[in-house]
Write an enzyme that holds these catalytic residues in place. Structure first.
Site, PDB file in Angstrom:
ATOM      1  N   ASP A 314       0.509  -1.244  -0.063  1.00 28.31           N
ATOM      2  CA  ASP A 314       0.084  -0.038  -0.072  1.00 28.31           C
ATOM      3  C   ASP A 314       0.644   1.422  -0.088  1.00 28.31           C
ATOM      4  O   ASP A 314       1.452   1.002   0.925  1.00 28.31           O
ATOM      5  CB  ASP A 314      -0.649  -0.639   1.403  1.00 28.31           C
ATOM      6  CG  ASP A 314      -1.953   0.881   1.203  1.00 28.31           C
ATOM      7  OD1 ASP A 314      -2.780   1.257   0.206  1.00 28.31           O
ATOM      8  OD2 ASP A 314      -1.685   1.793   2.056  1.00 28.31           O
ATOM      9  N   GLU A 367       1.229  -0.445  -5.164  1.00 30.53           N
ATOM     10  CA  GLU A 367       0.438   0.065  -5.503  1.00 30.53           C
ATOM     11  C   GLU A 367       1.116   1.666  -5.526  1.00 30.53           C
ATOM     12  O   GLU A 367       1.398   2.200  -4.513  1.00 30.53           O
ATOM     13  CB  GLU A 367      -0.616   0.858  -4.297  1.00 30.53           C
ATOM     14  CG  GLU A 367      -1.688   1.921  -4.242  1.00 30.53           C
ATOM     15  CD  GLU A 367      -2.516   2.575  -3.755  1.00 30.53           C
ATOM     16  OE1 GLU A 367      -3.215   3.569  -3.601  1.00 30.53           O
ATOM     17  OE2 GLU A 367      -1.824   2.256  -2.494  1.00 30.53           O
TER      18      GLU A 367
END
Length: 634
Positions: A314, A367
């Site tokens: 993330d 990401e």
């Protein structure tokens, strides 16, 4: 009298690796471990707290009294406190009471290596083990044949708390999900499930992205072994498991990692590097070797102990740039005067090297929303070493395009074609994730223009375009049946919508797109390579039509794809081809069972010798309204 016995699981080599940032199985040493010492059962505790004057284990077994069970500090300068406490058993709750050398500050912390935690809002750690008999040997033995970059990668992103709830509105347990979710994912044909963070977190509205229990599956849905059952059942059904992993930041909750021993232990001491302004959270000190050991050990832990097949990392962009979400004067350049965080770059390379060295058959996925180069290229070539990267540019441009009324789309053809100018600079995954259906952005269906028929036709067209575009695919829960409302983490998906034909049609369309993706090698064998794609015609903006070829290892198995982005049916539409033979329609997003109008190419179409689109052969096809069609060549 101190009731802690001197005992250690650490060797000198362990300590050297820990200090060097190269100990990637710290969970075997630090934390709480049930064991027997000299014939006596109990628990060995070990915690890293170099700024501590004393460390007590407090819990149910000593009425949470500080000083009853004082750990012993190691003599080697590692900052590790350890000891064996007889009589403590599985299921006991505990914390560390730490008196700091820093002005005598006292902190009470959950165990960073706890395997299990109390159900929030309770905050104690729980003594536990990871005993479990796995039944997924067939999957694990053959994973390298199912989880590679030359294989289908169709991901269903799930938030465990809101995918489905029971009749009383309560969470489904891991065990209930092991029946219901596994059956649903198998039915719809996704190859992988991606779970938004399952690690323990205190605050539901964070969706799991503010972690305190990095080694513990959240107790909201059951025990650690229950989560193992869920992973196991997915594997037995032939479905891979990806976990969202959050090494980018962590909350300041009193029982968490922040200010752990009265010092900036896990977080960077400089607030310009150690505090995230967007999320009001703390940022790890990637330049501290012991912190690197902690984080990489955590990644290895989930892959090793829970048989996970991939980690989606993330907020990588926020890690890479020193000036991320910071104004002038709020950040300090690196030693070369640049904005890149050199410690993070080094850490991410070490992380990926450790993962792929130990688990060559898994994937790491970044990401990452910027143009940072070579994110998904090997470290030996100078890359960060990820297996894949989210294609955020494709997502943004495509959704912007689809929001436009079809009559205006001919002026915006470049929004769609632009992605192919950089599609093979990284191993891209196309994401329509949870971030796209919150905060007033509407659901994916809610972005589609036109009347009801057109909105659903547009949605099927979007998915058809997405699944035939090079790269991996990711859909957030609910998108596969046209969820009407924005995502609400506090409730269930609107499953009742499946009683309506258009919504059920979207689900059938997604199921068939997954089958198309998995059953035709040209759709995946070269999905990350320039040789896997060729334009037929990208310049027919007047008709808002795109046509292209998807290629695999066998030229005879090429797939022809044509997308019509307007509601106008186009008969006798000619496309150029490089070979003679016949076209057979193998997918059509306008099928009646999907809710479409049924405009189709029902018979095989002969390819003739008429040159077209700068190619020697061509064929005339029928394009359905707001539809995508795919053909095989024979």
């Amino acid at each position: 009298m101190n009731q802690v016995q001197v005992h250690s699981l650490f060797t000198d080599f362990d300590i050297d690796l820990f200090k060097a940032g190269k100990h990637f199985k710290l969970y075997e040493k630090l934390g709480a471990h049930l064991m027997e010492v000299n014939g006596v059962k109990g628990v060995y505790f070990a915690v890293w707290a170099p700024a501590a004057r004393s460390v007590s284990v407090v819990g149910d077994f000593n009425y949470w009294i500080q000083g009853e069970h004082l750990l012993n500090v190691r003599w080697d300068g590692s900052g590790i406190w350890e000891g064996f406490i007889p009589g403590v058993d599985k299921g006991t709750t505990y914390k560390y009471k730490i008196q700091s050398n820093n002005n005598g500050i006292i902190t009470e912390k959950a165990d960073p290596f706890a395997l299990y935690c109390e159900h929030p809002p309770q905050t104690a750690s729980v003594i536990w083990d990871l005993d479990y008999k796995w039944k997924d040997k067939k999957w694990m033995d053959s994973r390298k044949d199912k989880n590679g970059l030359d294989k289908p990668y169709s991901v269903y992103e799930v938030h465990l708390g809101s995918w489905r709830r029971n009749s009383e509105g309560k969470f489904l347990t891991y065990l209930e999900l092991a029946d219901q979710l596994v059956a649903y994912v198998k039915e719809t044909g996704f190859t992988h499930v991606e779970f938004m963070p399952v690690m323990e977190f205190p605050y539901d509205p964070s969706w799991g992205y503010q972690l305190v229990g990095y080694f513990a599956p959240t107790s909201r849905f059951g025990k650690p072994q229950d989560f193992m059952v869920l992973v196991d059942k997915l594997h037995q059904a032939g479905i891979g498991v990806i976990l969202d992993w959050v090494p980018s930041h962590f909350p300041e909750d009193a029982h968490g990692l922040g200010f752990f021993d009265g010092s900036n232990l896990y977080e960077h001491p400089d607030r310009r590097k150690g505090f995230h302004p967007d999320w009001k959270s703390l940022v790890f000190n990637y330049g501290r070797n012991e912190v690197r050991s902690f984080l990489i050990s955590n990644a290895i832990f989930w892959l090793q102990q829970y048989h996970v097949d991939g980690l989606r990392v993330d907020a990588v962009a926020s890690m890479l740039y020193l000036d991320y979400s910071r104004k002038d004067g709020e950040w300090e350049p690196n030693i070369y005067g640049g904005r890149e965080n050199l410690d993070t770059i080094s850490f991410l390379k070490d992380f990926n090297e450790a993962v792929y060295t130990n688990f060559p058959d898994v994937q790491t996925i970044a990401e990452e929303s910027t143009s940072f180069p070579m994110v998904s290229r090997p470290t030996f070539l100078g890359g960060l070493g990820f297996g894949m990267k989210w294609m955020m540019g494709w997502m943004h441009d495509t959704l912007q395009y689809f929001k436009k009324e079809p009559v205006y789309r001919r002026f915006h053809q470049n929004d769609l074609t632009f992605s192919m100018t950089y599609a093979f600079t990284e191993n891209f995954m196309l994401p329509l994730s949870h971030d796209e259906v919150v905060y007033g952005k509407h659901s994916i269906l809610g972005r589609m223009p036109g009347d009801e028929w057109q909105r659903f036709a547009n949605l099927r067209l979007l998915y058809g375009y997405m699944f035939t575009h090079p790269g991996g695919k990711l859909l957030f829960q609910g998108a596969e049946f046209g969820q009407s409302a924005e995502w609400n983490f506090e409730g269930s998906l609107d499953w009742h919508l499946l009683q309506y034909g258009y919504h059920d049609g979207i689900k059938k369309c997604i199921t068939d797109l997954n089958a198309l993706y998995k059953n035709y090698p040209a759709m995946y064998e070269k999905q990350f390579h320039v040789d896997g794609f060729e334009w037929i015609n990208y310049s027919d903006a007047e008709n808002a039509v795109l046509s292209y070829v998807r290629k695999g290892n066998n030229e005879k198995e090429n797939i022809i794809v044509v997308c019509n982005f307007t509601p106008v049916v186009r008969t006798n539409y000619r496309i150029g081809l490089t070979t003679k033979g016949k076209l057979t329609e193998i997918f059509n997003s306008d099928k009646v069972e999907y809710g479409g109008s049924g405009v189709a190419n029902s018979k095989a179409i002969k390819i003739d010798k008429t040159p077209w689109n700068w190619k020697d052969y061509s064929a005339e096809i029928t394009l359905p309204p707001l539809g995508v069609v795919a053909f095989s060549i024979s």
